[in-house]
Design a protein around this motif. Structure first.
Motif, PDB file in Angstrom:
ATOM      1  N   ASP A  27       0.860  -1.172   0.000  1.00  0.00           N
ATOM      2  CA  ASP A  27       0.000   0.000   0.000  1.00  0.00           C
ATOM      3  C   ASP A  27       0.904   1.232   0.000  1.00  0.00           C
ATOM      4  O   ASP A  27       1.679   1.433   0.931  1.00  0.00           O
ATOM      5  CB  ASP A  27      -0.912  -0.010   1.230  1.00  0.00           C
ATOM      6  N   ARG A  28       0.827   2.032  -1.065  1.00  0.00           N
ATOM      7  CA  ARG A  28       1.670   3.219  -1.194  1.00  0.00           C
ATOM      8  C   ARG A  28       0.775   4.438  -1.409  1.00  0.00           C
ATOM      9  O   ARG A  28       0.298   4.667  -2.516  1.00  0.00           O
ATOM     10  CB  ARG A  28       2.613   3.086  -2.384  1.00  0.00           C
ATOM     11  N   PRO A  29       0.545   5.234  -0.373  1.00  0.00           N
ATOM     12  CA  PRO A  29      -0.306   6.413  -0.535  1.00  0.00           C
ATOM     13  C   PRO A  29       0.272   7.432  -1.533  1.00  0.00           C
ATOM     14  O   PRO A  29      -0.455   8.245  -2.081  1.00  0.00           O
ATOM     15  CB  PRO A  29      -0.389   7.016   0.857  1.00  0.00           C
ATOM     16  N   ASP A  30       1.567   7.350  -1.793  1.00  0.00           N
ATOM     17  CA  ASP A  30       2.208   8.280  -2.724  1.00  0.00           C
ATOM     18  C   ASP A  30       2.107   7.823  -4.174  1.00  0.00           C
ATOM     19  O   ASP A  30       2.613   8.497  -5.072  1.00  0.00           O
ATOM     20  CB  ASP A  30       3.674   8.471  -2.355  1.00  0.00           C
ATOM     21  N   TYR A  31       1.449   6.696  -4.426  1.00  0.00           N
ATOM     22  CA  TYR A  31       1.339   6.153  -5.778  1.00  0.00           C
ATOM     23  C   TYR A  31      -0.123   5.886  -6.103  1.00  0.00           C
ATOM     24  O   TYR A  31      -0.807   5.166  -5.384  1.00  0.00           O
ATOM     25  CB  TYR A  31       2.153   4.859  -5.907  1.00  0.00           C
ATOM     26  N   ILE A  32      -0.585   6.459  -7.203  1.00  0.00           N
ATOM     27  CA  ILE A  32      -1.973   6.260  -7.629  1.00  0.00           C
ATOM     28  C   ILE A  32      -2.029   5.011  -8.502  1.00  0.00           C
ATOM     29  O   ILE A  32      -1.902   5.083  -9.722  1.00  0.00           O
ATOM     30  CB  ILE A  32      -2.488   7.480  -8.434  1.00  0.00           C
ATOM     31  N   GLY A  33      -2.162   3.878  -7.877  1.00  0.00           N
ATOM     32  CA  GLY A  33      -2.208   2.617  -8.595  1.00  0.00           C
ATOM     33  C   GLY A  33      -1.836   1.474  -7.674  1.00  0.00           C
ATOM     34  O   GLY A  33      -1.766   1.626  -6.458  1.00  0.00           O
ATOM     35  N   THR A  34      -1.574   0.321  -8.261  1.00  0.00           N
ATOM     36  CA  THR A  34      -1.188  -0.869  -7.518  1.00  0.00           C
ATOM     37  C   THR A  34       0.331  -0.967  -7.511  1.00  0.00           C
ATOM     38  O   THR A  34       0.955  -0.904  -8.566  1.00  0.00           O
ATOM     39  CB  THR A  34      -1.789  -2.122  -8.184  1.00  0.00           C
ATOM     40  N   ALA A  35       0.914  -1.131  -6.335  1.00  0.00           N
ATOM     41  CA  ALA A  35       2.368  -1.193  -6.202  1.00  0.00           C
ATOM     42  C   ALA A  35       2.799  -2.571  -5.726  1.00  0.00           C
ATOM     43  O   ALA A  35       2.193  -3.153  -4.826  1.00  0.00           O
ATOM     44  CB  ALA A  35       2.849  -0.144  -5.213  1.00  0.00           C
ATOM     45  N   VAL A  36       3.870  -3.088  -6.332  1.00  0.00           N
ATOM     46  CA  VAL A  36       4.455  -4.362  -5.946  1.00  0.00           C
ATOM     47  C   VAL A  36       5.953  -4.143  -5.766  1.00  0.00           C
ATOM     48  O   VAL A  36       6.587  -3.475  -6.577  1.00  0.00           O
ATOM     49  CB  VAL A  36       4.194  -5.449  -7.012  1.00  0.00           C
ATOM     50  N   ILE A  37       6.501  -4.707  -4.696  1.00  0.00           N
ATOM     51  CA  ILE A  37       7.936  -4.633  -4.445  1.00  0.00           C
ATOM     52  C   ILE A  37       8.516  -6.032  -4.645  1.00  0.00           C
ATOM     53  O   ILE A  37       8.040  -7.006  -4.062  1.00  0.00           O
ATOM     54  CB  ILE A  37       8.243  -4.135  -3.013  1.00  0.00           C
ATOM     55  N   LEU A  38       9.536  -6.109  -5.494  1.00  0.00           N
ATOM     56  CA  LEU A  38      10.186  -7.383  -5.781  1.00  0.00           C
ATOM     57  C   LEU A  38      11.266  -7.682  -4.751  1.00  0.00           C
ATOM     58  O   LEU A  38      11.646  -6.816  -3.964  1.00  0.00           O
ATOM     59  CB  LEU A  38      10.780  -7.352  -7.193  1.00  0.00           C
ATOM     60  N   SER A  39      11.795  -8.897  -4.757  1.00  0.00           N
ATOM     61  CA  SER A  39      12.790  -9.311  -3.760  1.00  0.00           C
ATOM     62  C   SER A  39      14.058  -8.455  -3.808  1.00  0.00           C
ATOM     63  O   SER A  39      14.715  -8.276  -2.792  1.00  0.00           O
ATOM     64  CB  SER A  39      13.145 -10.789  -3.934  1.00  0.00           C
ATOM     65  N   ASP A  40      14.386  -7.897  -4.966  1.00  0.00           N
ATOM     66  CA  ASP A  40      15.572  -7.021  -5.062  1.00  0.00           C
ATOM     67  C   ASP A  40      15.228  -5.562  -4.775  1.00  0.00           C
ATOM     68  O   ASP A  40      16.015  -4.670  -5.034  1.00  0.00           O
ATOM     69  CB  ASP A  40      16.252  -7.161  -6.416  1.00  0.00           C
ATOM     70  N   LYS A  41      14.013  -5.326  -4.265  1.00  0.00           N
ATOM     71  CA  LYS A  41      13.488  -4.005  -3.890  1.00  0.00           C
ATOM     72  C   LYS A  41      13.076  -3.149  -5.087  1.00  0.00           C
ATOM     73  O   LYS A  41      12.828  -1.961  -4.954  1.00  0.00           O
ATOM     74  CB  LYS A  41      14.472  -3.218  -3.017  1.00  0.00           C
ATOM     75  N   THR A  42      13.008  -3.741  -6.261  1.00  0.00           N
ATOM     76  CA  THR A  42      12.507  -3.016  -7.426  1.00  0.00           C
ATOM     77  C   THR A  42      11.018  -2.756  -7.236  1.00  0.00           C
ATOM     78  O   THR A  42      10.263  -3.637  -6.830  1.00  0.00           O
ATOM     79  CB  THR A  42      12.733  -3.824  -8.720  1.00  0.00           C
ATOM     80  N   PHE A  43      10.596  -1.532  -7.549  1.00  0.00           N
ATOM     81  CA  PHE A  43       9.201  -1.134  -7.492  1.00  0.00           C
ATOM     82  C   PHE A  43       8.586  -1.356  -8.870  1.00  0.00           C
ATOM     83  O   PHE A  43       9.150  -0.926  -9.883  1.00  0.00           O
ATOM     84  CB  PHE A  43       9.109   0.353  -7.123  1.00  0.00           C
ATOM     85  N   VAL A  44       7.433  -2.032  -8.912  1.00  0.00           N
ATOM     86  CA  VAL A  44       6.681  -2.197 -10.153  1.00  0.00           C
ATOM     87  C   VAL A  44       5.255  -1.738  -9.863  1.00  0.00           C
ATOM     88  O   VAL A  44       4.609  -2.250  -8.943  1.00  0.00           O
ATOM     89  CB  VAL A  44       6.673  -3.662 -10.653  1.00  0.00           C
ATOM     90  N   GLY A  45       4.791  -0.751 -10.619  1.00  0.00           N
ATOM     91  CA  GLY A  45       3.456  -0.211 -10.380  1.00  0.00           C
ATOM     92  C   GLY A  45       2.582  -0.292 -11.615  1.00  0.00           C
ATOM     93  O   GLY A  45       3.070  -0.302 -12.742  1.00  0.00           O
ATOM     94  N   TRP A  46       1.282  -0.360 -11.374  1.00  0.00           N
ATOM     95  CA  TRP A  46       0.267  -0.401 -12.440  1.00  0.00           C
ATOM     96  C   TRP A  46      -0.694   0.747 -12.195  1.00  0.00           C
ATOM     97  O   TRP A  46      -1.353   0.807 -11.162  1.00  0.00           O
ATOM     98  CB  TRP A  46      -0.474  -1.723 -12.396  1.00  0.00           C
ATOM     99  N   ARG A  47      -0.733   1.678 -13.143  1.00  0.00           N
ATOM    100  CA  ARG A  47      -1.703   2.778 -13.093  1.00  0.00           C
ATOM    101  C   ARG A  47      -2.738   2.546 -14.176  1.00  0.00           C
ATOM    102  O   ARG A  47      -2.390   2.138 -15.283  1.00  0.00           O
ATOM    103  CB  ARG A  47      -1.020   4.125 -13.348  1.00  0.00           C
ATOM    104  N   THR A  48      -4.001   2.820 -13.876  1.00  0.00           N
ATOM    105  CA  THR A  48      -5.052   2.575 -14.863  1.00  0.00           C
ATOM    106  C   THR A  48      -5.009   3.576 -16.008  1.00  0.00           C
ATOM    107  O   THR A  48      -5.506   3.294 -17.091  1.00  0.00           O
ATOM    108  CB  THR A  48      -6.449   2.584 -14.223  1.00  0.00           C
TER     109      THR A  48
END
Length: 80
Positions: A27-48
């Motif tokens: 849950d990332r209030p600073d991101y308008i969309g769905t956020a996923v954090i990978l094991s290497d700490k890479t952020f991957v987000g999906w905005r509609t």
């Protein structure tokens, strides 16, 4: 920011599923969309949608500062 384009929303969704496999939804209030954090700490987000496209967009950010955006090409390709 480097941007890559795909043919369709379906293709974008397949890429998102592949990229986020094994990641943890966050849950990332600073991101308008769905956020996923990978094991290497890479952020991957999906905005509609984004400012540059009415279609969904994938945002990626690595811990080293690398960034990438992937969205659907709505204007067609040069070879069409």
């Amino acid at each position: 920011m480097p941007t890559r384009e795909v043919w369709s929303t379906e293709e974008l969704a397949e890429i998102y599923r592949a990229l986020t496999e094994g990641g943890v939804r966050q849950d990332r209030p600073d991101y308008i969309g769905t956020a996923v954090i990978l094991s290497d700490k890479t952020f991957v987000g999906w905005r509609t949608k984004s400012a540059t496209s009415p279609e969904p967009t994938i945002d990626m950010r690595s811990v080293t500062g690398g960034r990438l955006k992937i969205h659907v090409n709505t204007e067609g390709w040069d070879d069409e």
